[in-house]
Design a protein around this motif. Structure first.
Motif, PDB file in Angstrom:
ATOM      1  N   VAL A   1       0.907  -1.148  -0.030  1.00 47.94           N
ATOM      2  CA  VAL A   1      -0.053   0.034  -0.185  1.00 47.94           C
ATOM      3  C   VAL A   1       1.041   1.197   0.016  1.00 47.94           C
ATOM      4  O   VAL A   1       0.627   2.255  -0.845  1.00 47.94           O
ATOM      5  CB  VAL A   1      -0.867  -0.030   1.327  1.00 47.94           C
TER       6      VAL A   1
ATOM      7  N   VAL B   1      -5.800   3.766  -0.738  1.00 43.22           N
ATOM      8  CA  VAL B   1      -6.202   3.686   0.671  1.00 43.22           C
ATOM      9  C   VAL B   1      -7.658   3.394   0.844  1.00 43.22           C
ATOM     10  O   VAL B   1      -8.006   2.416   1.568  1.00 43.22           O
ATOM     11  CB  VAL B   1      -5.944   4.928   1.390  1.00 43.22           C
ATOM     12  N   ALA B   2      -8.520   4.112   0.181  1.00 38.92           N
ATOM     13  CA  ALA B   2      -9.910   3.951   0.639  1.00 38.92           C
ATOM     14  C   ALA B   2     -10.457   2.528  -0.184  1.00 38.92           C
ATOM     15  O   ALA B   2     -11.312   1.865   0.529  1.00 38.92           O
ATOM     16  CB  ALA B   2     -10.666   4.953   0.016  1.00 38.92           C
TER      17      ALA B   2
ATOM     18  N   GLY C   1      -8.717  -0.409   1.720  1.00 39.80           N
ATOM     19  CA  GLY C   1      -9.415  -0.425   2.824  1.00 39.80           C
ATOM     20  C   GLY C   1     -10.983  -1.033   3.207  1.00 39.80           C
ATOM     21  O   GLY C   1     -11.380  -1.815   3.812  1.00 39.80           O
ATOM     22  N   MET C   2     -11.686  -0.375   2.047  1.00 34.33           N
ATOM     23  CA  MET C   2     -13.134  -0.845   2.025  1.00 34.33           C
ATOM     24  C   MET C   2     -13.271  -2.402   1.528  1.00 34.33           C
ATOM     25  O   MET C   2     -14.245  -2.935   2.187  1.00 34.33           O
ATOM     26  CB  MET C   2     -13.798   0.048   0.955  1.00 34.33           C
TER      27      MET C   2
ATOM     28  N   VAL D   1     -11.176  -4.748   1.998  1.00 29.12           N
ATOM     29  CA  VAL D   1     -10.716  -5.587   3.280  1.00 29.12           C
ATOM     30  C   VAL D   1     -11.847  -5.588   4.373  1.00 29.12           C
ATOM     31  O   VAL D   1     -12.055  -6.670   4.987  1.00 29.12           O
ATOM     32  CB  VAL D   1      -9.373  -5.214   3.729  1.00 29.12           C
ATOM     33  N   ALA D   2     -12.508  -4.495   4.646  1.00 30.76           N
ATOM     34  CA  ALA D   2     -13.193  -4.208   5.844  1.00 30.76           C
ATOM     35  C   ALA D   2     -14.472  -5.060   5.213  1.00 30.76           C
ATOM     36  O   ALA D   2     -15.484  -5.628   6.022  1.00 30.76           O
ATOM     37  CB  ALA D   2     -13.815  -2.705   5.890  1.00 30.76           C
TER      38      ALA D   2
ATOM     39  N   PHE E   1      -7.785  -8.548  -1.296  1.00 32.63           N
ATOM     40  CA  PHE E   1      -6.843  -7.576  -1.328  1.00 32.63           C
ATOM     41  C   PHE E   1      -5.881  -7.520  -2.250  1.00 32.63           C
ATOM     42  O   PHE E   1      -5.715  -6.376  -2.980  1.00 32.63           O
ATOM     43  CB  PHE E   1      -5.804  -7.613   0.090  1.00 32.63           C
TER      44      PHE E   1
ATOM     45  N   THR F   1     -16.060   2.280  -5.254  1.00 35.92           N
ATOM     46  CA  THR F   1     -15.287   3.369  -4.355  1.00 35.92           C
ATOM     47  C   THR F   1     -14.405   4.117  -5.535  1.00 35.92           C
ATOM     48  O   THR F   1     -14.407   5.434  -4.959  1.00 35.92           O
ATOM     49  CB  THR F   1     -14.427   2.542  -3.602  1.00 35.92           C
TER      50      THR F   1
END
Length: 226
Positions: free
Chosen positions: A80, A100-101, A104-105, A107-108, A135, A202
């Protein structure tokens, strides 16, 4: 007057097709999640594929372990950071935000789905969907979108590039997870589809928010000049 701070991270020519694939991927994620909810054993397809790929020996086991490392926290952090730095060096701030966004989204989302679906492997380890595969696919999608935008690819070529890169990255990490027995093959497919769902959505949101901020800044600048 509308300003643009940077090129769109989701090229306009790709929005329709990637949106369609994202919708289909979302349906696949839901369908697989419902099918394997609460299960703790492989399905018929899982068993056949696992029999062919699981339990690899050196040197392929070493390759699988090396690939798996890039889905672990240390490997994720390194990738990353490198991806964000590369985007900034190429003067693509929106792509840096998407790294990042979007990642991150993804993985979340995969983490949330694991709790909702409740499929387990090797005891109580939640397995669906594969976070490692999600990921790797998500990061590959961001890189592919950046490449498609910089190369100015059209709808067909751009879509093929993005899907091909996502397929290669997902297949590589998915093979490692199945070969090491960390996930069922259908977990891998679920992780791949999760990324394919989350990243285009995203990316679209990043573009919309960036355009909105640029418009607000332009309006404020005009008011100050009056």
């Amino acid at each position: 007057m509308t300003g643009r701070s940077a090129p769109a991270v989701l090229p306009p020519s790709l929005r329709v097709w990637l949106g369609l694939f994202a919708a289909l991927a979302a349906l696949a994620v839901v369908a697989l999640g419902v099918l394997y909810a609460g299960h703790s054993r492989p399905g018929m397809v899982d068993a056949r594929i696992s029999a062919a790929v699981e339990g690899v020996r050196p040197p392929w086991r070493n390759v699988a372990l090396a690939t798996d490392f890039w889905g672990e926290p240390a490997g994720v952090a390194m990738l990353v950071v490198a991806a964000v730095a590369g985007c900034l060096l190429l003067r693509r701030p929106r792509a840096a935000v998407l790294v990042v966004a979007g990642v991150g989204m993804t993985v979340a989302t995969s983490t949330l789905l694991k709790s909702l679906v409740g499929r387990t492997i090797h005891g109580d380890n939640l397995s669906y969907p594969s976070g490692h595969t999600a990921f790797a696919t998500a990061l590959a999608l961001v890189v592919a979108l950046l490449a498609a935008g910089r190369l100015g690819l059209g709808r067909t070529a751009g879509t093929l590039l993005v899907l091909a890169v996502a397929l290669v990255a997902g297949a590589a990490m998915g093979w490692a997870q199945a070969a090491l027995g960390a996930h069922y093959p259908t977990d891998v497919l679920g992780g791949w589809c999760t990324a394919l769902t989350v990243i285009p959505a995203t990316a679209w949101l990043v573009d919309r928010m960036a355009d909105w901020l640029v418009d607000r800044m332009a309006d404020a600048a005009r008011r100050e000049r009056r």
